[in-house]
Design a protein around this motif. Structure first.
Motif, PDB file in Angstrom:
ATOM      1  N   LEU A 166       0.688  -1.158   0.041  1.00 14.39           N
ATOM      2  CA  LEU A 166      -0.016   0.094   0.105  1.00 14.39           C
ATOM      3  C   LEU A 166       0.843   1.247  -0.085  1.00 14.39           C
ATOM      4  O   LEU A 166       0.198   2.290  -0.582  1.00 14.39           O
ATOM      5  CB  LEU A 166      -0.797  -0.042   1.252  1.00 14.39           C
ATOM      6  CG  LEU A 166      -1.992  -1.085   1.306  1.00 14.39           C
ATOM      7  CD1 LEU A 166      -2.825  -1.013   2.477  1.00 14.39           C
ATOM      8  CD2 LEU A 166      -2.970  -1.178  -0.337  1.00 14.39           C
ATOM      9  N   SER A 167       1.881   1.282   0.787  1.00 13.88           N
ATOM     10  CA  SER A 167       2.874   2.591   0.783  1.00 13.88           C
ATOM     11  C   SER A 167       3.459   2.702  -0.582  1.00 13.88           C
ATOM     12  O   SER A 167       3.761   4.003  -0.860  1.00 13.88           O
ATOM     13  CB  SER A 167       3.970   2.135   1.752  1.00 13.88           C
ATOM     14  OG  SER A 167       4.709   1.177   1.424  1.00 13.88           O
ATOM     15  N   ARG A 168       3.580   1.931  -1.631  1.00 14.75           N
ATOM     16  CA  ARG A 168       4.194   1.908  -2.824  1.00 14.75           C
ATOM     17  C   ARG A 168       2.933   2.095  -3.869  1.00 14.75           C
ATOM     18  O   ARG A 168       3.232   2.630  -4.874  1.00 14.75           O
ATOM     19  CB  ARG A 168       4.947   0.946  -3.147  1.00 14.75           C
ATOM     20  CG  ARG A 168       6.567   0.854  -2.436  1.00 14.75           C
ATOM     21  CD  ARG A 168       7.095  -0.403  -2.521  1.00 14.75           C
ATOM     22  NE  ARG A 168       8.746  -0.373  -1.922  1.00 14.75           N
ATOM     23  CZ  ARG A 168       8.807  -0.466  -0.738  1.00 14.75           C
ATOM     24  NH1 ARG A 168       7.727  -0.583   0.143  1.00 14.75           N
ATOM     25  NH2 ARG A 168       9.906  -0.280  -0.369  1.00 14.75           N
ATOM     26  N   GLY A 169       1.981   1.614  -3.554  1.00 11.06           N
ATOM     27  CA  GLY A 169       0.859   1.331  -4.649  1.00 11.06           C
ATOM     28  C   GLY A 169      -0.268   2.630  -4.740  1.00 11.06           C
ATOM     29  O   GLY A 169      -0.731   2.931  -5.738  1.00 11.06           O
ATOM     30  N   LEU A 170      -0.494   2.822  -3.141  1.00 11.35           N
ATOM     31  CA  LEU A 170      -1.690   3.955  -3.305  1.00 11.35           C
ATOM     32  C   LEU A 170      -1.427   5.236  -4.020  1.00 11.35           C
ATOM     33  O   LEU A 170      -2.323   6.018  -4.338  1.00 11.35           O
ATOM     34  CB  LEU A 170      -1.884   4.045  -1.773  1.00 11.35           C
ATOM     35  CG  LEU A 170      -2.759   2.903  -1.065  1.00 11.35           C
ATOM     36  CD1 LEU A 170      -2.874   3.429   0.536  1.00 11.35           C
ATOM     37  CD2 LEU A 170      -3.924   2.529  -1.756  1.00 11.35           C
ATOM     38  N   ALA A 195       2.199  -1.630 -11.543  1.00 14.88           N
ATOM     39  CA  ALA A 195       2.081  -3.127 -10.616  1.00 14.88           C
ATOM     40  C   ALA A 195       1.779  -2.817  -9.274  1.00 14.88           C
ATOM     41  O   ALA A 195       0.892  -3.442  -8.803  1.00 14.88           O
ATOM     42  CB  ALA A 195       3.513  -3.670 -10.937  1.00 14.88           C
ATOM     43  N   TYR A 196       2.514  -2.135  -8.533  1.00 11.45           N
ATOM     44  CA  TYR A 196       2.235  -1.687  -7.264  1.00 11.45           C
ATOM     45  C   TYR A 196       0.823  -1.110  -7.142  1.00 11.45           C
ATOM     46  O   TYR A 196      -0.137  -1.648  -6.280  1.00 11.45           O
ATOM     47  CB  TYR A 196       3.112  -0.774  -6.534  1.00 11.45           C
ATOM     48  CG  TYR A 196       4.406  -1.431  -6.053  1.00 11.45           C
ATOM     49  CD1 TYR A 196       4.232  -2.315  -5.197  1.00 11.45           C
ATOM     50  CD2 TYR A 196       5.640  -1.058  -6.844  1.00 11.45           C
ATOM     51  CE1 TYR A 196       5.497  -3.147  -4.844  1.00 11.45           C
ATOM     52  CE2 TYR A 196       6.749  -1.713  -6.421  1.00 11.45           C
ATOM     53  CZ  TYR A 196       6.839  -2.763  -5.633  1.00 11.45           C
ATOM     54  OH  TYR A 196       8.074  -3.334  -5.147  1.00 11.45           O
ATOM     55  N   GLY A 197       0.234  -0.276  -7.897  1.00 12.26           N
ATOM     56  CA  GLY A 197      -0.983   0.321  -7.952  1.00 12.26           C
ATOM     57  C   GLY A 197      -2.137  -0.863  -8.304  1.00 12.26           C
ATOM     58  O   GLY A 197      -3.078  -0.778  -7.435  1.00 12.26           O
ATOM     59  N   THR A 198      -1.746  -1.583  -9.123  1.00 15.31           N
ATOM     60  CA  THR A 198      -2.845  -2.739  -9.221  1.00 15.31           C
ATOM     61  C   THR A 198      -2.811  -3.686  -8.047  1.00 15.31           C
ATOM     62  O   THR A 198      -3.682  -4.314  -7.571  1.00 15.31           O
ATOM     63  CB  THR A 198      -2.249  -3.884 -10.452  1.00 15.31           C
ATOM     64  OG1 THR A 198      -2.232  -2.755 -11.655  1.00 15.31           O
ATOM     65  CG2 THR A 198      -3.379  -4.658 -10.819  1.00 15.31           C
ATOM     66  N   ALA A 199      -1.543  -4.061  -7.312  1.00 17.42           N
ATOM     67  CA  ALA A 199      -1.768  -4.922  -6.191  1.00 17.42           C
ATOM     68  C   ALA A 199      -2.254  -4.248  -5.318  1.00 17.42           C
ATOM     69  O   ALA A 199      -3.018  -4.818  -4.326  1.00 17.42           O
ATOM     70  CB  ALA A 199      -0.151  -4.983  -5.858  1.00 17.42           C
ATOM     71  N   ILE A 212      -5.603  -5.736  -3.203  1.00 15.62           N
ATOM     72  CA  ILE A 212      -5.501  -6.066  -1.741  1.00 15.62           C
ATOM     73  C   ILE A 212      -6.860  -5.282  -1.111  1.00 15.62           C
ATOM     74  O   ILE A 212      -7.476  -5.871  -0.275  1.00 15.62           O
ATOM     75  CB  ILE A 212      -4.250  -5.505  -1.287  1.00 15.62           C
ATOM     76  CG1 ILE A 212      -2.930  -6.381  -1.579  1.00 15.62           C
ATOM     77  CG2 ILE A 212      -4.298  -5.443   0.459  1.00 15.62           C
ATOM     78  CD1 ILE A 212      -1.730  -6.049  -0.943  1.00 15.62           C
ATOM     79  N   VAL A 213      -7.080  -3.887  -1.375  1.00 14.38           N
ATOM     80  CA  VAL A 213      -8.219  -3.199  -1.021  1.00 14.38           C
ATOM     81  C   VAL A 213      -9.687  -4.039  -1.316  1.00 14.38           C
ATOM     82  O   VAL A 213     -10.458  -4.044  -0.508  1.00 14.38           O
ATOM     83  CB  VAL A 213      -8.040  -1.694  -1.304  1.00 14.38           C
ATOM     84  CG1 VAL A 213      -9.441  -1.183  -1.177  1.00 14.38           C
ATOM     85  CG2 VAL A 213      -6.932  -1.056  -0.867  1.00 14.38           C
ATOM     86  N   LEU A 220     -11.947  -5.228   1.396  1.00 19.34           N
ATOM     87  CA  LEU A 220     -13.498  -4.824   1.722  1.00 19.34           C
ATOM     88  C   LEU A 220     -14.251  -5.973   1.514  1.00 19.34           C
ATOM     89  O   LEU A 220     -15.305  -5.924   2.200  1.00 19.34           O
ATOM     90  CB  LEU A 220     -13.806  -3.964   0.366  1.00 19.34           C
ATOM     91  CG  LEU A 220     -13.069  -2.630   0.645  1.00 19.34           C
ATOM     92  CD1 LEU A 220     -13.344  -1.611  -0.786  1.00 19.34           C
ATOM     93  CD2 LEU A 220     -13.505  -1.782   1.833  1.00 19.34           C
ATOM     94  N   LEU A 221     -14.125  -6.852   0.918  1.00 22.55           N
ATOM     95  CA  LEU A 221     -14.861  -8.251   0.745  1.00 22.55           C
ATOM     96  C   LEU A 221     -15.001  -8.805   1.792  1.00 22.55           C
ATOM     97  O   LEU A 221     -16.081  -9.460   2.321  1.00 22.55           O
ATOM     98  CB  LEU A 221     -14.390  -9.044  -0.464  1.00 22.55           C
ATOM     99  CG  LEU A 221     -15.075 -10.495  -0.600  1.00 22.55           C
ATOM    100  CD1 LEU A 221     -16.696 -10.110  -1.003  1.00 22.55           C
ATOM    101  CD2 LEU A 221     -14.260 -11.100  -1.636  1.00 22.55           C
ATOM    102  N   ASN A 222     -13.926  -9.147   2.743  1.00 17.97           N
ATOM    103  CA  ASN A 222     -13.763  -9.769   3.887  1.00 17.97           C
ATOM    104  C   ASN A 222     -14.614  -9.050   4.985  1.00 17.97           C
ATOM    105  O   ASN A 222     -15.331  -9.343   5.768  1.00 17.97           O
ATOM    106  CB  ASN A 222     -12.258 -10.182   4.590  1.00 17.97           C
ATOM    107  CG  ASN A 222     -11.897 -11.056   3.633  1.00 17.97           C
ATOM    108  OD1 ASN A 222     -11.919 -12.342   4.430  1.00 17.97           O
ATOM    109  ND2 ASN A 222     -11.055 -10.941   2.669  1.00 17.97           N
ATOM    110  N   GLN A 223     -14.515  -7.674   5.007  1.00 15.14           N
ATOM    111  CA  GLN A 223     -15.281  -6.939   6.000  1.00 15.14           C
ATOM    112  C   GLN A 223     -16.554  -6.855   5.682  1.00 15.14           C
ATOM    113  O   GLN A 223     -17.342  -7.011   6.582  1.00 15.14           O
ATOM    114  CB  GLN A 223     -14.913  -5.291   5.905  1.00 15.14           C
ATOM    115  CG  GLN A 223     -15.429  -4.541   7.036  1.00 15.14           C
ATOM    116  CD  GLN A 223     -14.933  -4.920   8.358  1.00 15.14           C
ATOM    117  OE1 GLN A 223     -13.768  -5.492   8.561  1.00 15.14           O
ATOM    118  NE2 GLN A 223     -15.920  -4.380   9.272  1.00 15.14           N
ATOM    119  N   LEU A 224     -17.321  -7.065   4.340  1.00 12.57           N
ATOM    120  CA  LEU A 224     -18.550  -6.896   4.129  1.00 12.57           C
ATOM    121  C   LEU A 224     -19.346  -8.194   4.434  1.00 12.57           C
ATOM    122  O   LEU A 224     -20.398  -8.397   5.366  1.00 12.57           O
ATOM    123  CB  LEU A 224     -18.741  -6.714   2.814  1.00 12.57           C
ATOM    124  CG  LEU A 224     -20.260  -7.114   1.964  1.00 12.57           C
ATOM    125  CD1 LEU A 224     -21.081  -5.840   2.564  1.00 12.57           C
ATOM    126  CD2 LEU A 224     -20.244  -6.975   0.542  1.00 12.57           C
TER     127      LEU A 224
END
Length: 280
Positions: free
Chosen positions: A35-39, A248-252, A256-257, A261-265
């Motif tokens: 996330l630190s590299r992809g967001l 690549a990091y953005g896609t990853a 992950i997000v 979100l799916l698990n939280q839902l």
């Protein structure tokens, strides 16, 4: 004796806390690294535009749609088959050589590497059945992959329903199928949802089987016979070809997000369903 017992108990609890802490730390490290590299690469344009120049520019919108499309096809095929198998094994089938053969087959199926599933899907669905690289070929291959996960999860969910529920239903005159449909499945619903989420997580995160069956075309899939590039395949191509580390990091990060979100839902849905009063 009491002091030695206290020491053993303290060491045991410390080991459990250490194991749990390492698990949380590992997850935190992975999330922070990605996330630190992809967001920083994630924006509205990144989420809504199509890839350009082999994915080194533009966005990932078609890959998001492709991921959801292929996963939906896989779940539509796998969930009914898995649920029916779990119900039959847990509620109807008695211990027998046939039952042991089915369970042995599921164990073997669960241990097969994903690349073998991809090779099977490529040979059978893509070539033999002439589906070509397509959403439906990728979805069917993923459906076979997640069958052991779903069946095991569904069986465990059904097994958590107290036996007294079944006995009370049968004593009131319901037959076995009515008991399963009206008592067992609604009671086991939270566990069934958990199994579906686990299967979706594996399907979403798969790349080897999908790239051999769904293809890697960057255009938007419309029909089930269209090729599709999922997010994991897009990430694999970007990383291995060295096209764009940022994308690549953005896609990853987006992937992950989506899983978080799916698990939280699912967690929220399970909590609400557990709190609902029984009306049937």
């Amino acid at each position: 004796m009491k002091g030695a017992k206290d020491w053993r108990e303290m060491i045991g609890w410390s080991s459990l806390w250490l194991a749990a802490g390492l698990s949380v730390l590992s997850l935190g490290a992975i999330l922070w690294y990605i996330l630190s590299r992809g967001l920083s690469a994630v924006s509205l344009e990144f989420l809504t535009q199509a890839p350009r120049r082999l994915g080194s520019e533009g966005g990932i919108f078609p890959t998001i749609v492709s991921t959801l499309y292929v996963t939906a096809v896989a779940m539509a095929m796998a969930v009914p088959v898995s649920l029916g198998t779990a119900i039959y094994l847990r509620e109807y089938m008695r211990p027998s050589p046939a039952e042991r053969l089915i369970r042995f087959s599921l164990q073997v199926l669960a241990g097969i590497p994903s690349i073998v599933f991809g090779l099977f899907g490529f040979t059978f669905f893509v070539i033999k059945l002439r589906m070509g690289f397509s959403v439906v070929a990728g979805g069917l291959t993923l459906a076979i992959m997640v069958l052991p996960t779903l069946i095991r999860a569904f069986e465990e969910a059904i097994a958590t329903v107290p036996r007294e529920y079944r006995e009370a239903s049968l004593a009131l005159g319901a037959d076995r199928w009515q008991t399963v449909r009206r008592i067992v499945l609604p009671t086991a619903n939270p566990g069934l949802l958990t199994g579906i989420v686990l299967a979706i997580g594996r399907a979403v995160g798969e790349s080897a089987a999908v790239i051999l069956t769904a293809g890697s075309a960057m255009r938007m899939p419309v029909f089930p016979t269209d090729q599709a590039r999922t997010m994991t395949v897009h990430l694999y191509i970007l990383a291995t070809e060295g096209l764009s580390d940022v994308h690549a990091y953005g896609t990853a990060a987006v992937l992950i997000v989506m899983v978080l979100l799916l698990n939280q839902l699912t967690t929220v849905t399970r909590a609400r369903r557990r709190g609902e009063p029984r009306t049937r």
